[in-house]
Design an enzyme around this catalytic site. Structure first.
Site, PDB file in Angstrom:
ATOM      1  N   GLU A 115       0.851  -1.185   0.000  1.00 34.53           N
ATOM      2  CA  GLU A 115       0.000   0.000   0.000  1.00 34.53           C
ATOM      3  C   GLU A 115       0.887   1.235   0.000  1.00 34.53           C
ATOM      4  OE1 GLU A 115      -2.725   0.418   3.292  1.00 34.53           O
ATOM      5  OE2 GLU A 115      -3.759   2.050   2.317  1.00 34.53           O
ATOM      6  N   ALA A 256       2.063   0.087  10.642  1.00 36.36           N
ATOM      7  CA  ALA A 256       1.811  -1.320  10.358  1.00 36.36           C
ATOM      8  C   ALA A 256       0.961  -1.425   9.106  1.00 36.36           C
ATOM      9  CB  ALA A 256       1.083  -1.991  11.527  1.00 36.36           C
ATOM     10  N   MET A 257       0.753  -2.660   8.631  1.00 34.51           N
ATOM     11  CA  MET A 257      -0.001  -2.854   7.394  1.00 34.51           C
ATOM     12  C   MET A 257      -0.892  -4.083   7.498  1.00 34.51           C
ATOM     13  SD  MET A 257      -0.694  -1.724   4.441  1.00 34.51           S
ATOM     14  CE  MET A 257      -1.994  -2.538   3.530  1.00 34.51           C
ATOM     15  N   GLU A 258      -2.141  -3.889   7.073  1.00 32.01           N
ATOM     16  CA  GLU A 258      -3.198  -4.888   7.274  1.00 32.01           C
ATOM     17  C   GLU A 258      -3.272  -5.972   6.209  1.00 32.01           C
ATOM     18  OE1 GLU A 258      -3.725  -1.587   6.490  1.00 32.01           O
ATOM     19  OE2 GLU A 258      -5.367  -1.369   5.052  1.00 32.01           O
ATOM     20  N   HIS A 291      -6.167  -1.859  15.325  1.00 21.60           N
ATOM     21  CA  HIS A 291      -6.412  -1.161  14.056  1.00 21.60           C
ATOM     22  C   HIS A 291      -6.235  -2.107  12.859  1.00 21.60           C
ATOM     23  CE1 HIS A 291      -6.316   2.480  11.431  1.00 21.60           C
ATOM     24  NE2 HIS A 291      -5.551   1.715  10.686  1.00 21.60           N
ATOM     25  N   GLU A 292      -5.119  -2.788  12.805  1.00 18.09           N
ATOM     26  CA  GLU A 292      -4.865  -3.668  11.655  1.00 18.09           C
ATOM     27  C   GLU A 292      -5.842  -4.830  11.642  1.00 18.09           C
ATOM     28  OE1 GLU A 292      -3.064  -2.148   9.664  1.00 18.09           O
ATOM     29  OE2 GLU A 292      -2.132  -0.787  11.108  1.00 18.09           O
ATOM     30  N   HIS A 295      -9.154  -3.718  10.286  1.00 16.15           N
ATOM     31  CA  HIS A 295      -9.134  -3.539   8.837  1.00 16.15           C
ATOM     32  C   HIS A 295      -9.607  -4.797   8.099  1.00 16.15           C
ATOM     33  CE1 HIS A 295      -7.650   0.331   7.651  1.00 16.15           C
ATOM     34  NE2 HIS A 295      -6.458   0.226   8.202  1.00 16.15           N
ATOM     35  N   GLU A 314      -9.687   4.179   6.372  1.00 16.46           N
ATOM     36  CA  GLU A 314      -8.830   4.642   7.470  1.00 16.46           C
ATOM     37  C   GLU A 314      -9.606   5.432   8.535  1.00 16.46           C
ATOM     38  OE1 GLU A 314      -6.212   3.304   8.020  1.00 16.46           O
ATOM     39  OE2 GLU A 314      -5.531   2.548   6.079  1.00 16.46           O
TER      40      GLU A 314
HETATM   41  N1  ARG Z   1      -2.974   0.926   5.781  1.00 16.97           N
HETATM   42  C1  ARG Z   1      -1.937   1.123   6.762  1.00 16.97           C
HETATM   43  C2  ARG Z   1      -2.637   1.449   8.066  1.00 16.97           C
HETATM   44  O1  ARG Z   1      -3.224   2.462   8.246  1.00 16.97           O
HETATM   45  C3  ARG Z   1      -0.973   2.187   6.428  1.00 16.97           C
HETATM   46  C4  ARG Z   1      -0.012   1.854   5.350  1.00 16.97           C
HETATM   47  C5  ARG Z   1       0.341   3.019   4.550  1.00 16.97           C
HETATM   48  N2  ARG Z   1       1.658   2.921   4.020  1.00 16.97           N
HETATM   49  C6  ARG Z   1       2.133   3.764   3.120  1.00 16.97           C
HETATM   50  N3  ARG Z   1       3.360   3.627   2.738  1.00 16.97           N
HETATM   51  N4  ARG Z   1       1.433   4.737   2.618  1.00 16.97           N
HETATM   52  O2  ARG Z   1      -2.715   0.677   8.921  1.00 16.97           O
HETATM   53 ZN    ZN Z   2      -5.231   1.842   8.711  1.00 19.33          ZN
END
Ligand code: ARG
Ligand code: ZN
Length: 869
Positions: A115, A256-258, A291-292, A295, A314
């Site tokens: 993402e 972090a990333m979901e 949060h993750e 998602h 978000e």
């Molecule tokens: N979707 C992720 C979160 O809010 C954020 C990742 C965004 N990363 C980026 N490089 N834009 O948990």
């Molecule tokens: Zn998020």
């Protein structure tokens, strides 16, 4: 190239399924990408791709490599076929990827971040969130260096291969856009647990970390289990795979990333032990794990049509994680924390050159729009629906949203429509929150009419920077107190009743829909004190001419804890502002008894929640004070802040000491509401006490006790800020103790970066040369350069421009390595208009220099050019 929301076109091909094969090598990873494509509309096939070395393209078994048009954005292929298999083979070098987007290496492990548009750095693809596909991933890698091979979904096959290699195949049955793809490989270790869903299905939970961190995963695992349970109980949402994996890595651009079934986390939001992590860290871990996890439904099962809809997932997911933390700890404390965060970080963004609505209308680099506005203001807008509809109405809306859109890529309008339809109400006006930028002002005046015993509020909304501002649907939490602080029964007049929703006898939501609106209440026997914007019911700047006596009354007696906190903060803010004026005009100022009396009463009332007392008596942050001025007088604000701190320290010394002792707890560390509150008040008390030289020994002894990181770090900060004799030795000791622990070393850097004194810039110079400093690690960059430029007003804004210069040089170096992080470091420069002409020209010069750098990234270009325009 600028992307516009208004240019949206549906994709002309769908990808039914995709089979990816990775042969992992640090410098030459081969990616074979087999896609089943179906035509949806006429036109050539265009696949996104960046920095890829193309090996071959095969269409239904026929090599077509030479028919492909390749440029720096992707690959184009003409074909008449409506359905075909395309196999694209490319090569990439994860080891040389310092941008940390796409496939990269961190501590000798492989990981991905896709993402928003990172998948195109892995292979040619339709890299957009409205193309959903079933992914199968085969990973092949050296076995001794990659004990685990992970991807999304369930592992369906694995085994050994020749030459010391092994492989694993993962199948994710849920259709997803490629931004949710993930791959991890390396010599990690894991802890495992299970969670049984309300339906009785057992889910395997695994957290992977580097071996040295294996003893720091328990809190993260507990947080995950609490998240799963909470989402079932409060939202009725159940997990949908048999396994949930979390991987913690040290080099990560964001929190972090979901990724579906395989979250990748910044290790800051996983690793914790009482000795190494503070209460704030513990809370951050619980919130980000939540949060993750949340998602999985709000983001993954229902995703975004395009990146202009980012706040759809978000804003909603931040709202959900805020509610989660509120339910786990204290709702009123959490609400105040979130409002503080919004005001110190989002309000400035909304007032600066990068201001954008929660649904941006255009972007050059999408990564620049993962902002406080899209996330935190977006969450405030979701909270408006919740405030307007109530918990049960909001949940009805959520259920309809999932019933309609599960498995789809949708828009913020779809969300609003579900909320409206489920409750049979018209929410069309909510649209205005999505398309107007800037923080709205809410101007309230009040009139009491003794003859009729009525009380009328006149409310006006406006947004000076927004031309043709259209009114927002704005709920105002409201109540009234009499002159003794007693709540008054609310009786709206007939005309007002249509816009007043009574939530109890003494609490109402005023539903504002016009630019100007009046609300009148009857049977008011004497002039009341209005309690406005209870619970911070909308993200606005409220203006009401309270007397200091009114504020003291609200601080002591209102039923809403946010209003109580806010009233005291306003008193403190006014005091600081008076001192700023006094300093500017060279006059004297004495602290009013009003402030001291209210503070004293709060501090002596042992029945009150210690956390609320602590927050109420903490001084407003320097950034928020600066926000109150057109032109920020850095030195005067800093001095005034300092002055008020020592006044309160002196005036209430015995009360601070009593509170400090009352909140001592010698038992083992626990992450729970009561202990957190105690430590909070204890450390606020200590920070006031530490402002007085006679208390140096007390602060030093708290450091020496080494009870937990919350207390150790608080003591250390106080010693540094007030230049205690023992400060330097303690800093040495701290470093010696923790030099092997990256996250603690980050704290060591951050502490020094934020210490404001005449040598701040020289300190920064020394730290930049430290062997533990590296531009390649985003956490380290944030803890030194980010903290310095955001929080060290005195150092960053040093009159000779040395602070600006030092940071901007680093930004240029960083831009060549990691444009995303470089662009984020620019934020403090973008607010140049808020400073005096000399500083303005220094800051602009720095921006210009950064902009003119050869090979400037589009990330940095977008922010620098917009803020100079
Ligand atoms: N979707 C992720 C979160 O809010 C954020 C990742 C965004 N990363 C980026 N490089 N834009 O948990
Ligand atoms: Zn998020």
């Amino acid at each position: 190239k600028v992307n516009y929301l208004s240019d949206y076109q549906p994709p002309n091909f769908a990808i039914g399924s995709v089979y990816l094969e990775f042969d992992l090598q640090p410098l030459a990873t081969r990616v074979t990408n087999r896609m089943l494509l179906t035509r949806m509309a006429a036109g050539a096939l265009h696949l996104d791709g960046e920095n890829l070395q193309l090996i071959s393209v095969t269409l239904d078994g026929l090599e077509v490599t030479n028919q492909c048009l390749i440029d720096e954005n992707g690959l184009q292929l003409m074909t008449d076929k409506d359905q075909f298999e395309l196999v694209v083979v490319t090569e990439i070098a994860p080891q040389s990827n310092t941008a940390l987007e796409g496939l990269y290496r961190t501590s000798n492990n492989y990981c991905t971040q896709c993402e928003a548009e990172g998948f195109r750095k892995i292979t040619y693809y339709l890299d957009r969130p409205d193309v959903l596909s079933v992914f199968t991933t085969k990973i092949i890698a050296d076995k001794s260096e990659n004990r685990y091979l992970l991807a999304n979904g369930n592992m369906v096959e694995s085994g050994d291969l020749a030459d010391g290699k092994h492989y694993a195949v993962w199948l994710d049955p849920h259709k997803k856009p490629c931004y949710l793809f993930a791959l991890v490989a390396g010599n990690l270790e894991k802890i495992t647990d299970t969670y049984t869903t309300v339906e009785g299905r057992e889910v395997r939970l695994e957290i992977f970390v580097e071996p040295r961190n294996i003893d720091k995963c328990d809190h993260a695992m507990q947080s995950l289990k609490r998240s799963m349970q909470w989402d079932e109980q409060r939202f009725g949402l159940i997990y949908d795979l048999d396994i949930y994996m979390i991987v913690a890595v040290d080099d990560f651009n964001m929190g972090a990333m979901e990724n579906k079934g395989l979250n990748v986390f910044n290790s800051k939001f996983v690793l914790a032990q009482p000795a190494t992590a503070t209460d704030v860290d513990y809370e951050g871990i619980e919130a980000v794990i939540g949060h993750e996890y949340f998602h999985n439904w709000t983001g993954n099962r229902v995703t975004c049509r395009d990146w202009f809809q980012l706040t759809l997932k978000e804003g909603l997911t931040v709202f959900r994680d805020q509610e989660f933390t509120a339910d786990m700890l204290s709702p009123s404390v959490k609400r105040i924390e979130d409002v503080k965060r919004l005001r110190s970080n989002q309000f400035p963004e909304d007032a600066g050159p990068m201001a954008h609505p929660i649904q941006p209308q255009s972007y050059i680099e999408m990564n620049n729009f993962y902002t406080m506005t899209v996330y935190e203001k977006g969450a405030e807008v979701v909270r408006l629906y919740h405030t307007l509809l109530g918990e049960s109405g909001f949940q009805k809306g959520m259920q309809l949203y999932f019933a309609r859109h599960d498995g789809q890529a949708v828009t913020v309008q779809d969300f609003r429509q579900a909320m409206a339809d489920a409750n049979a109400v018209d929410l069309a006006q909510m649209h205005n929150w999505y398309v107007q930028s800037g923080t709205p002002h809410l101007q309230v005046t009040a009139e009491y009419y003794p003859e009729t015993k009525t009380f009328t509020l006149t409310c006006k909304q406006s947004q000076p920077q927004t031309k043709d501002f259209v009114p927002l649907l704005l709920p105002i939490g409201f109540g009234m107190l009499d002159q003794h602080g007693q709540p008054l029964i609310l009786e709206p007049t007939f005309e007002s009743a249509a816009h007043v929703e009574l939530r109890s006898n003494t609490h109402a939501i005023l539903r504002m829909t016009q630019l100007e609106q009046k609300f009148t209440f009857m049977d008011v026997s004497s002039p009341p004190v209005p309690s406005l914007l209870r619970g911070f019911s909308a993200p606005v700047k409220l203006h009401f001419e309270y007397s200091n006596a009114d504020l003291a009354l609200l601080a002591a007696a209102d039923e809403d804890s946010f209003v109580r906190w806010e009233a005291m903060q306003t008193l403190l803010l006014r005091t600081i502002q008076s001192k700023v004026s006094a300093l500017q005009s060279g006059s004297e100022l004495a602290l009013s008894n009003e402030v001291l009396d209210v503070a004293k009463a709060l501090l002596e009332d042992e029945q009150l929640d210690a956390a609320l007392v602590a927050m109420t008596l903490s001084l407003p942050e320097l950034g928020y004070i600066g926000e109150q001025y057109q032109e920020v007088d850095v030195d005067a604000i800093y001095q005034a802040h300092h002055w008020l701190e020592s006044q309160l320290a002196h005036g209430l010394q015995s009360q601070w000491l009593a509170a400090y002792q009352r909140c001592q707890n010698n038992g083992p560390y626990q992450y729970d509401k009561i202990q957190i509150a105690q430590r909070m008040l204890k450390n606020v008390a200590l920070s006031y006490l530490g402002a007085l030289p006679e208390n140096q020994a007390l602060v030093a002894s708290q450091y020496q006790l080494q009870q937990n990181m919350t207390d150790v770090l608080a003591a250390l900060r106080i010693m540094l800020v007030h230049q205690h004799a023992a400060a330097q030795d303690a800093m040495q000791d701290f470093y010696q103790r923790w030099q092997e622990d990256n996250l603690v070393v980050d704290k060591w850097f951050a502490l020094q970066a934020q210490t404001q004194n005449a040598q701040a810039v020289e300190t920064l110079a020394v730290l930049l040369q430290h062997s533990d400093f590296s531009l390649k690690n985003p956490n380290r960059v944030r803890s030194l350069l980010g903290v310095f430029s955001r929080l060290n007003l005195v150092g960053f804004h040093r009159a000779d421009g040395k602070g600006y210069q030092m940071v901007s040089e680093q930004i240029c170096l960083l831009d060549a390595l990691n444009p995303q992080i470089a662009a984020r470091l620019l934020a403090p420069f973008t607010h140049w208009k808020r400073y005096d002409v000399k500083r303005q020209s220094l800051m602009r010069a720095a921006l210009q220099e950064i902009l003119q750098r050869e090979g400037v990234s589009k990330d940095v270009y977008e922010i620098a050019s917009k803020s100079l325009a």
